[in-house]
Scaffold this motif. Structure first.
Motif, PDB file in Angstrom:
ATOM      1  N   LEU A  66      -6.438   3.825  -0.887  1.00  0.00           N
ATOM      2  CA  LEU A  66      -5.041   3.314  -0.585  1.00  0.00           C
ATOM      3  C   LEU A  66      -4.328   3.337  -1.750  1.00  0.00           C
ATOM      4  O   LEU A  66      -3.139   3.900  -1.624  1.00  0.00           O
ATOM      5  N   ALA A  69      -3.224   6.468  -3.195  1.00  0.00           N
ATOM      6  CA  ALA A  69      -2.156   7.076  -2.186  1.00  0.00           C
ATOM      7  C   ALA A  69      -0.940   6.430  -2.236  1.00  0.00           C
ATOM      8  O   ALA A  69      -0.190   6.660  -1.504  1.00  0.00           O
ATOM      9  N   LEU A  71      -0.497   3.087  -1.531  1.00  0.00           N
ATOM     10  CA  LEU A  71      -0.288   2.432  -0.391  1.00  0.00           C
ATOM     11  C   LEU A  71      -0.997   0.851  -0.810  1.00  0.00           C
ATOM     12  O   LEU A  71      -2.118   0.921  -1.373  1.00  0.00           O
ATOM     13  N   GLY A 106       3.608   1.185   5.652  1.00  0.00           N
ATOM     14  CA  GLY A 106       3.895   2.492   5.238  1.00  0.00           C
ATOM     15  C   GLY A 106       3.267   3.853   5.404  1.00  0.00           C
ATOM     16  O   GLY A 106       3.288   4.907   4.791  1.00  0.00           O
ATOM     17  N   THR A 107       2.199   3.817   6.273  1.00  0.00           N
ATOM     18  CA  THR A 107       1.428   4.706   6.686  1.00  0.00           C
ATOM     19  C   THR A 107       1.201   5.040   8.266  1.00  0.00           C
ATOM     20  O   THR A 107       1.872   4.017   8.887  1.00  0.00           O
ATOM     21  N   ASP A 108       0.684   6.246   8.561  1.00  0.00           N
ATOM     22  CA  ASP A 108       0.613   6.380  10.147  1.00  0.00           C
ATOM     23  C   ASP A 108      -0.835   6.547  10.238  1.00  0.00           C
ATOM     24  O   ASP A 108      -1.739   6.609   9.189  1.00  0.00           O
ATOM     25  N   ASN A 109      -1.309   6.699  11.500  1.00  0.00           N
ATOM     26  CA  ASN A 109      -2.791   6.557  11.813  1.00  0.00           C
ATOM     27  C   ASN A 109      -3.644   7.641  11.353  1.00  0.00           C
ATOM     28  O   ASN A 109      -4.558   7.671  10.721  1.00  0.00           O
ATOM     29  N   HIS A 111      -2.981   9.508   8.501  1.00  0.00           N
ATOM     30  CA  HIS A 111      -3.190   9.239   7.118  1.00  0.00           C
ATOM     31  C   HIS A 111      -4.287   8.075   6.660  1.00  0.00           C
ATOM     32  O   HIS A 111      -5.178   8.382   6.021  1.00  0.00           O
ATOM     33  N   PHE A 112      -4.205   7.039   7.534  1.00  0.00           N
ATOM     34  CA  PHE A 112      -5.257   6.000   7.322  1.00  0.00           C
ATOM     35  C   PHE A 112      -6.384   6.594   8.017  1.00  0.00           C
ATOM     36  O   PHE A 112      -7.545   6.312   7.027  1.00  0.00           O
TER      37      PHE A 112
END
Length: 141
Positions: A66, A69, A71, A106-109, A111-112
């Motif tokens: 993360l 990336a 995050l 700051g992320t969406d599912n 990308h997670f």
């Protein structure tokens, strides 16, 4: 880098018992034995320790990936369910299932999930295990 742990066992498989220790001292003569492994007795067991190692390793790998990336996780909580089952005449650890709850601003599912799956296969404990490794990862809002 090398980390050390040791176990001392005394007695037979069912009536005996042992202790597990680590060089850091976080585990110091922690009891383990047949009842803790097969009968819900007191103490720890190898599968529980492997589960803790897998959950901890995955959480660290996920945090690293993360960060790469851009995050920063507020929280990563990972549970590992390690399966020990009889295969033929002996027992084998056949699976480790990770359940992950993460709060990452700051992320969406999508990308997670992509990063979590890379961490699942990339963490050193996952690479060590020959068992099937599955995962349910949930991104908390």
């Amino acid at each position: 880098m090398m980390k050390k742990a040791w176990a001392v066992w005394k007695g037979g498989i069912k009536d005996g018992g042992g202790t597990i220790s680590t060089e850091t001292g976080i585990l110091k003569e922690a009891p383990y034995g047949f009842k803790a492994r097969f009968e819900n007795g007191k103490g720890t067991n190898p599968e529980e320790l492997i589960g803790a190692a897998h959950a901890g390793c995955f959480s660290m790998a996920l945090s690293l990936m993360l960060g790469e990336a851009g995050l920063t996780p507020e929280k990563i909580e990972t549970h590992a369910d390690v399966t020990l089952e009889k295969v033929g005449a002996s027992y084998e650890i056949t699976a480790s299932h990770l359940t992950v709850f993460a709060k990452i601003p700051g992320t969406d599912n999508a990308h997670f999930q992509e990063i979590a799956n890379k961490a699942k296969t990339g963490c050193p404990v996952s690479k060590l295990l020959k068992a099937q490794i599955t995962m349910d990862a949930k991104l908390e809002a």
